[in-house]
Design an enzyme around this catalytic site. Structure first.
Site, PDB file in Angstrom:
ATOM      1  N   HIS A 139      -1.228  42.080  74.384  1.00  0.00           N
ATOM      2  CA  HIS A 139      -2.754  42.464  74.347  1.00  0.00           C
ATOM      3  C   HIS A 139      -3.578  42.689  75.662  1.00  0.00           C
ATOM      4  CE1 HIS A 139      -2.539  42.262  70.069  1.00  0.00           C
ATOM      5  NE2 HIS A 139      -3.035  40.982  69.807  1.00  0.00           N
ATOM      6  N   HIS A 210      -9.590  43.894  67.586  1.00  0.00           N
ATOM      7  CA  HIS A 210      -9.028  42.705  66.923  1.00  0.00           C
ATOM      8  C   HIS A 210      -9.770  41.991  66.040  1.00  0.00           C
ATOM      9  CE1 HIS A 210      -5.750  39.697  66.951  1.00  0.00           C
ATOM     10  NE2 HIS A 210      -4.960  40.355  67.689  1.00  0.00           N
ATOM     11  N   TYR A 212     -10.665  39.832  63.106  1.00  0.00           N
ATOM     12  CA  TYR A 212     -10.236  39.066  61.955  1.00  0.00           C
ATOM     13  C   TYR A 212     -11.145  39.238  60.795  1.00  0.00           C
ATOM     14  CZ  TYR A 212      -7.135  36.526  65.428  1.00  0.00           C
ATOM     15  OH  TYR A 212      -6.108  36.067  66.462  1.00  0.00           O
ATOM     16  N   GLN A 318      -1.002  47.364  62.704  1.00  0.00           N
ATOM     17  CA  GLN A 318      -0.450  46.003  63.071  1.00  0.00           C
ATOM     18  C   GLN A 318      -1.233  45.125  61.772  1.00  0.00           C
ATOM     19  OE1 GLN A 318       1.996  45.168  65.078  1.00  0.00           O
ATOM     20  NE2 GLN A 318       1.909  42.764  64.717  1.00  0.00           N
ATOM     21  N   GLU A 347      -4.720  46.143  62.676  1.00  0.00           N
ATOM     22  CA  GLU A 347      -5.039  46.879  64.038  1.00  0.00           C
ATOM     23  C   GLU A 347      -4.712  48.201  64.114  1.00  0.00           C
ATOM     24  OE1 GLU A 347      -3.274  43.781  66.822  1.00  0.00           O
ATOM     25  OE2 GLU A 347      -3.725  42.600  65.282  1.00  0.00           O
TER      26      GLU A 347
HETATM   27  C1  BGC Z   1      -0.463  39.640  66.930  1.00  0.00           C
HETATM   28  C2  BGC Z   1      -0.118  38.166  66.530  1.00  0.00           C
HETATM   29  C3  BGC Z   1      -0.949  37.395  67.352  1.00  0.00           C
HETATM   30  C4  BGC Z   1      -2.412  37.724  67.015  1.00  0.00           C
HETATM   31  C5  BGC Z   1      -3.242  36.896  67.931  1.00  0.00           C
HETATM   32  C6  BGC Z   1      -1.824  39.835  66.759  1.00  0.00           C
HETATM   33  O1  BGC Z   1      -2.105  41.341  67.211  1.00  0.00           O
HETATM   34  O2  BGC Z   1       0.346  40.533  66.374  1.00  0.00           O
HETATM   35  O3  BGC Z   1       1.139  37.972  66.742  1.00  0.00           O
HETATM   36  O4  BGC Z   1      -0.642  36.085  67.211  1.00  0.00           O
HETATM   37  O5  BGC Z   1      -2.638  39.143  67.596  1.00  0.00           O
HETATM   38  O6  BGC Z   1      -2.830  36.974  69.372  1.00  0.00           O
END
Ligand code: BGC
Length: 382
Positions: A139, A210, A212, A318, A347
């Site tokens: 990232h 990102h 959640y 993702q 993502e």
């Molecule tokens: C990744 C994970 C990671 C998470 C937080 C996601 O985009 O695929 O492996 O743990 O981000 O970092």
């Protein structure tokens, strides 16, 4: 009469918003109708003001911050006017800063996802990145754009544009890259994210959000009951460090087949090598090729009746099922717990490690080219 009244306050250098509930009508200031308070959210990070902003229409009420150009809350309005906040986050900018490496709601990059060996070669030069995930870079490294204070270029109650210029060499990446992210609301329940970028030197760029999500409402419950559908016939195979091997694996007959809706939990613990390395789902789904902006995935939570559709111009998605979340993770908004698999991320992005994988769609950006991608999270209540 509208339940919430939205007031925009013009400050000297930036626009700051405060949502007021009907009950608070007439007061100025800064209480959103969830637990986040403007005054206690604000902070100074890297010498720059970090503030809370809001977007609102009849279907959605969203708060964001210029720290990491990130979503702080995303309230979906139900049939009776009730609101469900479907993303994880914190009540203060300082907590987002302290826990920056979980990337809640942020724009990640310059390269969202992993780059193997934290290095890549471009135009004859090798670039070394920070190893912040074993031997690999994740990232954009700890100094990525999620950890920067962005400038608010324009905002209204329906849209906000945030900009950040990453200097040549920042976090190891070549080129001065100017990026802009615009979040906007549609009357159809959509939260649209438009990404733009340009560079003065050949580089790679792969931005994504990102967030959640938990469509039952952020908090303690798992997301294993959510029904997920993804338009992907294959995933990108990964090794034990979640770096692509270069191969695609067909989803047919496996726990990765989400072409028809399946609950996230129904096959997550089955005996499958790829699920073992990810400790659950943590894979790039290779989206069925379509022209331009198209619907690629749908998630439905039976408990709240909230459905989220994802539309994007990107080739990959993702899907991360919160496998590295732990029951002792720091408490989130309103002191709620965010335990193991209590959220998922979807993502939209290019494939992981593309700078080292010539067969993957390219993430190279050259001077004179314009990086533009678009993603929409569209909400319905059934
Ligand atoms: C990744 C994970 C990671 C998470 C937080 C996601 O985009 O695929 O492996 O743990 O981000 O970092």
């Amino acid at each position: 009469m509208k339940r919430n009244v939205f007031i925009a306050l013009l400050a000297t250098a930036s626009l700051t918003y405060a949502c007021q509930q009907g009950a608070n009508k007439g007061e100025t200031g800064a209480t959103t109708s969830d637990s986040i308070e403007q005054a206690s959210f604000d902070a100074v990070i890297d010498g720059k003001d970090v503030k809370l902003y809001a977007l609102q229409n009849d279907r959605l009420r969203v708060t964001l911050t210029n720290y990491g150009a990130r979503l702080v809350s995303l309230n979906v309005k139900g049939k009776e006017g009730e609101e469900t906040d479907v993303i994880l986050g914190y009540d203060t900018a300082d907590e987002f800063k302290q826990n920056a490496s979980n990337y809640y709601g942020a724009i990640v990059g310059r390269y969202g996802n992993r780059i193997g060996n934290a290095s890549f070669t471009l135009d004859g030069a090798t670039y070394e990145l920070e190893k912040n995930n074993g031997e690999n870079s994740l990232h954009g490294g700890t100094n990525g754009v999620f950890n920067k204070v962005w400038t608010v270029e324009q905002s209204s109650d329906r849209a906000i544009t945030l900009a950040y210029t990453s200097p040549d060499g920042e976090a190891g990446y070549p080129g001065t890259v100017t990026m802009k992210v615009t979040y906007s609301l549609t009357d159809e329940g959509g939260l649209v994210i438009d990404y733009e970028g340009s560079t003065d030197k050949e580089t790679v760029l792969n931005l994504t959000n990102h967030a959640y999500f938990n469509l039952n409402g952020e908090g303690d419950s798992t997301i294993l009951d959510h029904e997920l559908q993804i338009d992907a016939d294959a995933i990108t195979e990964v090794d034990a460090a979640l770096i692509p091997t270069g191969k695609s694996l067909t989803v047919a007959g496996t726990a990765f087949d989400f072409r028809k809706p399946q609950t996230i939990g129904s096959r997550i613990d089955t005996d499958n090598e790829q699920l073992k390395v990810g400790k659950g789902y943590d894979h790039n789904f290779e989206l069925v090729k379509g022209e331009g902006f198209r619907k690629v995935a749908t998630v439905y939570a039976p408990k709240t009746g909230i459905e989220m559709q994802i539309l994007t111009t990107e080739p990959g998605l993702q899907f991360y099922s919160g496998n590295f979340m732990t029951d002792s993770d720091p408490k989130g908004k309103g002191g709620k717990g965010y335990p193991f698999r209590s959220a998922f991320c979807l993502e939209t992005q290019h494939f992981p490690d593309s700078p080292n994988q010539p067969s993957f769609p390219s993430t190279v950006l050259k001077p004179g080219e314009q990086y533009t991608t678009k993603t929409e999270y569209r909400f319905f209540v059934k």
